[in-house]
Write a protein that holds these residues in place. Structure first.
Motif, PDB file in Angstrom:
ATOM      1  N   LEU A 154       0.824  -1.214   0.000  1.00 29.85           N
ATOM      2  CA  LEU A 154       0.000   0.000   0.000  1.00 29.85           C
ATOM      3  C   LEU A 154       0.858   1.263   0.000  1.00 29.85           C
ATOM      4  O   LEU A 154       0.646   2.183  -0.805  1.00 29.85           O
ATOM      5  CB  LEU A 154      -0.947  -0.026   1.198  1.00 29.85           C
ATOM      6  N   LEU A 155       1.867   1.307   0.870  1.00 33.20           N
ATOM      7  CA  LEU A 155       2.708   2.510   0.912  1.00 33.20           C
ATOM      8  C   LEU A 155       3.572   2.613  -0.339  1.00 33.20           C
ATOM      9  O   LEU A 155       3.817   3.711  -0.838  1.00 33.20           O
ATOM     10  CB  LEU A 155       3.580   2.517   2.170  1.00 33.20           C
ATOM     11  N   GLY A 156       4.014   1.464  -0.865  1.00 30.99           N
ATOM     12  CA  GLY A 156       4.777   1.477  -2.108  1.00 30.99           C
ATOM     13  C   GLY A 156       3.931   2.064  -3.236  1.00 30.99           C
ATOM     14  O   GLY A 156       4.380   2.964  -3.964  1.00 30.99           O
ATOM     15  N   ALA A 157       2.697   1.585  -3.361  1.00 29.86           N
ATOM     16  CA  ALA A 157       1.792   2.095  -4.405  1.00 29.86           C
ATOM     17  C   ALA A 157       1.549   3.590  -4.204  1.00 29.86           C
ATOM     18  O   ALA A 157       1.523   4.369  -5.169  1.00 29.86           O
ATOM     19  CB  ALA A 157       0.469   1.325  -4.376  1.00 29.86           C
ATOM     20  N   TYR A 158       1.410   3.996  -2.960  1.00 30.29           N
ATOM     21  CA  TYR A 158       1.188   5.410  -2.648  1.00 30.29           C
ATOM     22  C   TYR A 158       2.391   6.264  -3.065  1.00 30.29           C
ATOM     23  O   TYR A 158       2.240   7.318  -3.680  1.00 30.29           O
ATOM     24  CB  TYR A 158       0.904   5.557  -1.142  1.00 30.29           C
ATOM     25  N   ILE A 159       3.598   5.764  -2.767  1.00 30.53           N
ATOM     26  CA  ILE A 159       4.816   6.497  -3.166  1.00 30.53           C
ATOM     27  C   ILE A 159       4.868   6.608  -4.689  1.00 30.53           C
ATOM     28  O   ILE A 159       5.087   7.690  -5.242  1.00 30.53           O
ATOM     29  CB  ILE A 159       6.090   5.776  -2.637  1.00 30.53           C
ATOM     30  N   GLY A 160       4.630   5.486  -5.377  1.00 29.44           N
ATOM     31  CA  GLY A 160       4.692   5.480  -6.845  1.00 29.44           C
ATOM     32  C   GLY A 160       3.689   6.437  -7.463  1.00 29.44           C
ATOM     33  O   GLY A 160       4.042   7.261  -8.327  1.00 29.44           O
ATOM     34  N   PHE A 161       2.451   6.365  -7.025  1.00 30.70           N
ATOM     35  CA  PHE A 161       1.430   7.264  -7.592  1.00 30.70           C
ATOM     36  C   PHE A 161       1.677   8.717  -7.188  1.00 30.70           C
ATOM     37  O   PHE A 161       1.385   9.634  -7.963  1.00 30.70           O
ATOM     38  CB  PHE A 161       0.019   6.799  -7.220  1.00 30.70           C
ATOM     39  N   SER A 162       2.217   8.939  -5.993  1.00 31.71           N
ATOM     40  CA  SER A 162       2.538  10.317  -5.582  1.00 31.71           C
ATOM     41  C   SER A 162       3.615  10.896  -6.487  1.00 31.71           C
ATOM     42  O   SER A 162       3.573  12.079  -6.844  1.00 31.71           O
ATOM     43  CB  SER A 162       3.013  10.359  -4.124  1.00 31.71           C
ATOM     44  N   GLU A 163       4.594  10.074  -6.871  1.00 29.10           N
ATOM     45  CA  GLU A 163       5.638  10.543  -7.783  1.00 29.10           C
ATOM     46  C   GLU A 163       5.045  10.882  -9.154  1.00 29.10           C
ATOM     47  O   GLU A 163       5.426  11.880  -9.770  1.00 29.10           O
ATOM     48  CB  GLU A 163       6.743   9.487  -7.916  1.00 29.10           C
ATOM     49  N   LEU A 164       4.117  10.033  -9.612  1.00 28.36           N
ATOM     50  CA  LEU A 164       3.469  10.297 -10.911  1.00 28.36           C
ATOM     51  C   LEU A 164       2.640  11.586 -10.841  1.00 28.36           C
ATOM     52  O   LEU A 164       2.598  12.374 -11.787  1.00 28.36           O
ATOM     53  CB  LEU A 164       2.581   9.118 -11.316  1.00 28.36           C
ATOM     54  N   LEU A 165       1.993  11.804  -9.703  1.00 30.76           N
ATOM     55  CA  LEU A 165       1.214  13.030  -9.513  1.00 30.76           C
ATOM     56  C   LEU A 165       2.138  14.248  -9.513  1.00 30.76           C
ATOM     57  O   LEU A 165       1.882  15.251 -10.190  1.00 30.76           O
ATOM     58  CB  LEU A 165       0.453  12.945  -8.180  1.00 30.76           C
ATOM     59  N   PHE A 166       3.244  14.120  -8.791  1.00 27.07           N
ATOM     60  CA  PHE A 166       4.197  15.218  -8.671  1.00 27.07           C
ATOM     61  C   PHE A 166       4.784  15.609 -10.031  1.00 27.07           C
ATOM     62  O   PHE A 166       4.992  16.791 -10.319  1.00 27.07           O
ATOM     63  CB  PHE A 166       5.313  14.821  -7.693  1.00 27.07           C
ATOM     64  N   SER A 167       5.014  14.616 -10.890  1.00 28.06           N
ATOM     65  CA  SER A 167       5.600  14.913 -12.205  1.00 28.06           C
ATOM     66  C   SER A 167       4.541  15.370 -13.212  1.00 28.06           C
ATOM     67  O   SER A 167       4.870  15.675 -14.355  1.00 28.06           O
ATOM     68  CB  SER A 167       6.320  13.683 -12.748  1.00 28.06           C
ATOM     69  N   GLY A 168       3.275  15.364 -12.802  1.00 26.34           N
ATOM     70  CA  GLY A 168       2.209  15.793 -13.707  1.00 26.34           C
ATOM     71  C   GLY A 168       1.728  14.687 -14.639  1.00 26.34           C
ATOM     72  O   GLY A 168       0.916  14.924 -15.539  1.00 26.34           O
ATOM     73  N   ALA A 169       2.202  13.450 -14.436  1.00 26.29           N
ATOM     74  CA  ALA A 169       1.795  12.334 -15.302  1.00 26.29           C
ATOM     75  C   ALA A 169       0.343  11.931 -15.060  1.00 26.29           C
ATOM     76  O   ALA A 169      -0.309  11.383 -15.951  1.00 26.29           O
ATOM     77  CB  ALA A 169       2.719  11.137 -15.083  1.00 26.29           C
ATOM     78  N   ILE A 170      -0.162  12.168 -13.853  1.00 21.87           N
ATOM     79  CA  ILE A 170      -1.574  11.894 -13.541  1.00 21.87           C
ATOM     80  C   ILE A 170      -2.162  13.106 -12.814  1.00 21.87           C
ATOM     81  O   ILE A 170      -1.439  13.827 -12.125  1.00 21.87           O
ATOM     82  CB  ILE A 170      -1.752  10.616 -12.662  1.00 21.87           C
ATOM     83  N   PRO A 171      -3.490  13.345 -12.982  1.00 24.40           N
ATOM     84  CA  PRO A 171      -4.080  14.535 -12.367  1.00 24.40           C
ATOM     85  C   PRO A 171      -4.422  14.365 -10.889  1.00 24.40           C
ATOM     86  O   PRO A 171      -4.494  15.343 -10.145  1.00 24.40           O
ATOM     87  CB  PRO A 171      -5.355  14.759 -13.184  1.00 24.40           C
ATOM     88  N   LYS A 172      -4.670  13.124 -10.459  1.00 22.91           N
ATOM     89  CA  LYS A 172      -4.941  12.909  -9.025  1.00 22.91           C
ATOM     90  C   LYS A 172      -4.592  11.478  -8.639  1.00 22.91           C
ATOM     91  O   LYS A 172      -4.425  10.613  -9.505  1.00 22.91           O
ATOM     92  CB  LYS A 172      -6.395  13.213  -8.683  1.00 22.91           C
ATOM     93  N   LEU A 173      -4.471  11.261  -7.333  1.00 26.64           N
ATOM     94  CA  LEU A 173      -4.137   9.916  -6.845  1.00 26.64           C
ATOM     95  C   LEU A 173      -5.345   9.000  -6.972  1.00 26.64           C
ATOM     96  O   LEU A 173      -6.480   9.452  -6.818  1.00 26.64           O
ATOM     97  CB  LEU A 173      -3.757   9.977  -5.355  1.00 26.64           C
ATOM     98  N   PRO A 174      -5.129   7.691  -7.214  1.00 29.22           N
ATOM     99  CA  PRO A 174      -6.252   6.756  -7.079  1.00 29.22           C
ATOM    100  C   PRO A 174      -6.663   6.687  -5.611  1.00 29.22           C
ATOM    101  O   PRO A 174      -5.836   6.889  -4.722  1.00 29.22           O
ATOM    102  CB  PRO A 174      -5.664   5.423  -7.543  1.00 29.22           C
ATOM    103  N   ARG A 175      -7.954   6.432  -5.351  1.00 25.75           N
ATOM    104  CA  ARG A 175      -8.400   6.237  -3.957  1.00 25.75           C
ATOM    105  C   ARG A 175      -7.928   4.864  -3.500  1.00 25.75           C
ATOM    106  O   ARG A 175      -8.279   3.862  -4.127  1.00 25.75           O
ATOM    107  CB  ARG A 175      -9.920   6.346  -3.889  1.00 25.75           C
TER     108      ARG A 175
END
Ligand SMILES: *Cc1c(COP(=O)(O)O)cnc(C)c1O
Ligand SMILES: [Zn+2]
Length: 373
Positions: free
Chosen positions: A227-248
């Motif tokens: 869970l935390l790994g997925a959160y870190i990965g998606f947070s990085e994608l969010l930070f780089s602008g690759a995705i507009p928001k985190l998955p719930r």
């Protein structure tokens, strides 16, 4: 240069220091990467999770790897929802823990560490032991006495020094911490580098969906390494602008051991060991997850939730998966057992990812209890 930062006192360390917790205050360390992840950084000629090496803290040339990762993502549509199963039971050692072990052991090898200690309910130990075998690092694995026989056989095959500890999972963890005083503690729950491996779960899902994040991500949660790994990965994608928001993020616990669900509902409660009862989902029966506060923050930050499933629900799900041609271990099926709860938590046409996390052959005797009626 990446930095190891203490989550309690904020002290920063060079990421090459061979420490697993803060020297100043004993707090948990997190790795802060200095790179921003983008689609162009993917090294597409590399088959597995090391295709993301430019976002990992170890160079590809130093990777200890079996070309693991890029596990299949298959469609399983339900009630106007685009549901996908992520087959993270398909790893060399039979669970997603190989993600974390590959990156952590690669890192240990760059430091020249020759001996490590780890504790586990089974799967993390198997993963660390297999990668240590490949890297020729001696490893001592502490497991609860009641660990599934197949996981013990697996540990012996990899040549791990096996230490069976009577009592609870907690007692196994403290025995390992004592033993680690003289060596290095390669703990999947404490060690920041393990989470650098599990973050590739997010990158893969995003790449497999064609550069999109799902709306909802359903994951088992005990210590929160996936869970935390997925959160870190998606947070990085969010930070780089690759995705507009985190998955719930929806964390799934067992009703027999649900300290995080309780803390989510009652934020001022501390986890307490009395929440522990025997469950078929033994891999997530963690009474006191060391990263509990971080897990709750990840759930809140992603506007997610936490649910629990009973052993009866898990058993019914295992039989259903079997009829689909999927043999999954009980802990590995809890996210699927929470499918209806995830559907209720989503709206029409949303994309939901369900993680299958461990292979059924690891728990044959438990599956026999269900099928031999
Ligand atoms: C380790 C494990 C989990 C849960 O991982 P946590 O880090 O404890 O949250 C889930 N499923 C399987 C099969 C596992 O081995
Ligand atoms: Zn500190």
């Amino acid at each position: 240069m990446p930095v190891l930062r203490c989550s309690s006192c904020g002290y920063a360390y060079d990421y090459r220091e061979p420490i697993w917790k803060c020297n100043q205050c004993g707090g948990l360390l997190d790795l802060e990467m200095d790179s921003v992840f983008t689609m162009e950084m993917i090294d597409r000629v590399v088959p597995g999770l090391w295709r993301y090496h430019r976002a990992l803290p170890v160079p590809l040339s130093k990777a200890v790897t079996f070309d693991e990762g890029m596990t299949p993502l298959t469609a399983f549509p339900v009630n106007d929802r685009a549901v996908y199963l992520k087959h993270d039971h398909l790893f060399q050692t039979g669970s997603y823990k190989d993600r974390g072990a590959s990156v952590l052991v690669s890192y240990l090898q760059t430091l020249g560490i020759r001996r490590v200690v780890e504790d586990s309910s089974g799967n993390a130990g198997c993963a660390i032991a297999a990668y240590c075998a490949k890297a020729n690092i001696t490893c001592e694995i502490f497991v609860p006495e009641k660990t599934a026989p197949a996981k013990l056989s697996q540990l012996k095959m990899y040549g791990a020094l096996l230490r069976k500890i009577p009592g609870t999972r907690e007692e196994t963890a403290s025995a390992a911490r004592m033993a680690a005083k003289g060596t290095y503690y390669a703990s999947h729950s404490w060690n920041a580098f393990f989470f650098q491996g599990t973050k590739t779960f997010a990158y893969e899902v995003w790449e497999q969906l064609g550069g999109r994040a799902p709306d909802v991500l359903v994951l088992p949660v005990g210590n929160g390494t996936l869970l935390l790994g997925a959160y870190i990965g998606f947070s990085e994608l969010l930070f780089s602008g690759a995705i507009p928001k985190l998955p719930r993020l929806i964390g799934v616990q067992s009703t027999a051991c649900n300290p995080l669900e309780r803390m989510f509902q009652h934020p001022h409660e501390e986890p307490d060991s009395t929440t522990w009862q025997e469950t078929i989902a033994e891999g997530i029966a963690i009474a006191r997850p060391v990263r509990a506060r971080q897990i709750l923050r990840a759930l809140k930050d992603s506007q997610g939730s936490i649910v629990s499933v009973s052993d009866e629900e898990v058993k019914a799900t295992l039989l259903k998966l079997g009829k689909m041609g999927l043999c999954i271990e009980p802990t590995g099926a809890v996210a699927m057992a929470a499918l209806d709860q995830a559907v209720n938590f989503s709206s029409k046409r949303e994309t939901i990812i369900i993680a299958l996390t461990g292979h059924g052959l690891k728990a044959a005797e438990k599956l026999d209890q269900i099928t031999l009626r």
